[in-house]
Scaffold this motif. Sequence first.
Motif, short mmCIF file in Angstrom:
data_model
loop_
_atom_site.label_atom_id
_atom_site.label_comp_id
_atom_site.label_asym_id
_atom_site.label_seq_id
_atom_site.Cartn_x
_atom_site.Cartn_y
_atom_site.Cartn_z
N TYR A 77 -16.25 9.71 9.77
CA TYR A 77 -14.94 9.93 10.50
C TYR A 77 -14.88 8.44 10.11
N TRP A 78 -15.79 7.80 10.42
CA TRP A 78 -14.84 6.48 10.62
C TRP A 78 -14.32 5.81 9.50
N ASN A 79 -14.77 5.70 8.37
CA ASN A 79 -14.81 5.80 6.97
C ASN A 79 -12.86 6.31 6.37
N SER A 80 -13.50 8.19 7.43
CA SER A 80 -12.48 8.47 7.12
C SER A 80 -10.48 7.89 7.34
N LEU A 81 -10.92 6.91 8.61
CA LEU A 81 -9.50 6.25 9.11
C LEU A 81 -9.69 4.98 8.76
N LYS A 82 -8.56 4.98 9.12
CA LYS A 82 -8.55 3.02 8.27
C LYS A 82 -7.17 2.52 9.25
N PRO A 83 -7.17 1.45 9.98
CA PRO A 83 -5.70 0.49 10.27
C PRO A 83 -4.76 0.94 9.43
N GLN A 84 -3.01 1.11 9.73
CA GLN A 84 -2.12 0.87 8.45
C GLN A 84 -2.50 2.35 7.36
N GLY A 85 -3.51 3.09 7.92
CA GLY A 85 -3.59 4.16 6.52
C GLY A 85 -2.67 5.39 6.92
N GLY A 86 -2.51 6.21 5.87
CA GLY A 86 -1.44 7.90 5.83
C GLY A 86 -0.75 6.83 5.15
N GLY A 87 0.91 7.35 5.36
CA GLY A 87 1.36 6.61 3.68
C GLY A 87 0.84 7.60 2.48
N GLU A 88 1.82 7.25 0.79
CA GLU A 88 1.35 7.99 -0.11
C GLU A 88 -0.41 7.57 -0.79
N PRO A 89 -0.91 8.76 -1.39
CA PRO A 89 -2.17 8.64 -1.28
C PRO A 89 -2.32 8.27 -2.96
N PRO A 90 -3.37 7.97 -3.37
CA PRO A 90 -3.55 7.24 -4.25
C PRO A 90 -3.07 8.59 -5.96
N ALA A 91 -2.75 8.66 -6.88
CA ALA A 91 -1.89 8.90 -7.90
C ALA A 91 -2.86 9.69 -8.37
N ALA A 92 -4.30 9.70 -8.39
CA ALA A 92 -5.48 10.73 -9.06
C ALA A 92 -5.77 11.77 -8.08
N LEU A 93 -5.27 11.22 -6.45
CA LEU A 93 -5.33 12.08 -5.34
C LEU A 93 -4.43 12.88 -5.37
N ILE A 94 -3.84 12.43 -5.73
CA ILE A 94 -1.44 13.32 -5.91
C ILE A 94 -2.14 14.48 -6.61
N GLN A 95 -2.40 14.13 -8.04
CA GLN A 95 -2.32 14.78 -8.93
C GLN A 95 -3.73 16.65 -8.94
N LYS A 96 -4.24 15.90 -7.39
CA LYS A 96 -5.50 17.22 -7.42
C LYS A 96 -4.51 17.85 -6.10
N MET A 97 -4.07 16.74 -4.85
CA MET A 97 -3.33 17.48 -4.59
C MET A 97 -2.17 19.04 -4.68
N ASN A 98 -1.64 18.12 -6.11
CA ASN A 98 -0.33 18.82 -7.12
C ASN A 98 -0.47 19.86 -7.16
N ASP A 99 -1.98 20.11 -8.56
CA ASP A 99 -2.98 21.35 -9.01
C ASP A 99 -2.92 22.11 -7.90
N ALA A 100 -3.83 21.65 -6.20
CA ALA A 100 -4.39 22.95 -5.75
C ALA A 100 -3.61 22.93 -4.56
N PHE A 101 -2.63 22.65 -3.81
CA PHE A 101 -1.54 22.54 -2.79
C PHE A 101 -0.07 22.86 -3.48
N ASP A 102 0.08 22.85 -4.14
CA ASP A 102 1.34 22.16 -4.68
C ASP A 102 2.26 20.65 -3.81
N GLY A 103 0.96 19.64 -4.34
CA GLY A 103 1.73 19.10 -3.27
C GLY A 103 1.34 18.31 -2.19
N VAL A 104 1.12 17.04 -2.16
CA VAL A 104 0.83 15.86 -0.92
C VAL A 104 1.21 16.53 0.36
N ASP A 105 3.03 17.07 0.42
CA ASP A 105 2.47 17.38 2.03
C ASP A 105 1.59 18.96 2.51
#
Length: 239
Positions: free
Chosen positions: A123-151
């Motif tokens: 959990y500590w490592n799942s967070l970081k200061p100034q986190g959030g924002g746009e995921p890296p491209a490889a993760l966005i690809q997985k999100m598109n495949d499984a969830f229809d996008g980042v949001d």
Amino acid sequence: MMWNENDEKQSSISRRRFIKASAGATAAIMAGTFSLHADETNKFQLPPLPYAPNALQPVISERTISFHYNKHHQGYVNNLNKLVTGTEFADMPLKQIIKKTYNQPDQIAIFNNAAQVWNHTFYWNSLKPQGGGEPPAALIQKMNDAFDGVDACKIALAAAAQTQFGSGWAWLVLDGETLMVVKTSNADNPLTMGMTPLLTIDVWEHAYYLDYQNRRADYVNAVLDKLVNWEFALQNMKL
Ligand code: MN
């Protein structure tokens, strides 16, 4: 600082080093040279926080981090050390303890504390200061495949976190090659289901109650928008 599989090997090595070092310390105490309390049963150590305790403000206060890390996480480490002393688990890597004790009625306490040690470091490592924002491209690809996008993926994570009844965790995982969101109760984690955890959100009340009281949704949404460490998720995807 990133945390990964290698840290467990590292921690096992440092535990062995610690045992060696503490044998020396015991000899020194017997010789009366200093009074350092070196307890050879302190095998598992609390890993350092990957940022300063006030670095996640204003989303998570220093007060919350301080109790959560110094009292809760440290408490699980202390309990685990007491519980495994003199057992077959004393020298076992944490992940192996979790898998071996899962669903074993006579080892519930060891499972709970081992899993909570692992879950909190994750959990500590799942967070970081100034986190959030746009995921890296490889993760966005997985999100598109499984969830229809980042949001849509973030909404699924938020929903899992908000609907977990009582204490537990929301997780982004890989099940085989497929990105999924799962939730677990109490100390349970997806390792026991053969999944690869990518990131997690702690939804035990101690994670947010000082800052958000009953408003778990506000905590979860703020974490997803401002603290979530997508790079850590990507790193875990590649392991
Ligand atoms: Mn917690």
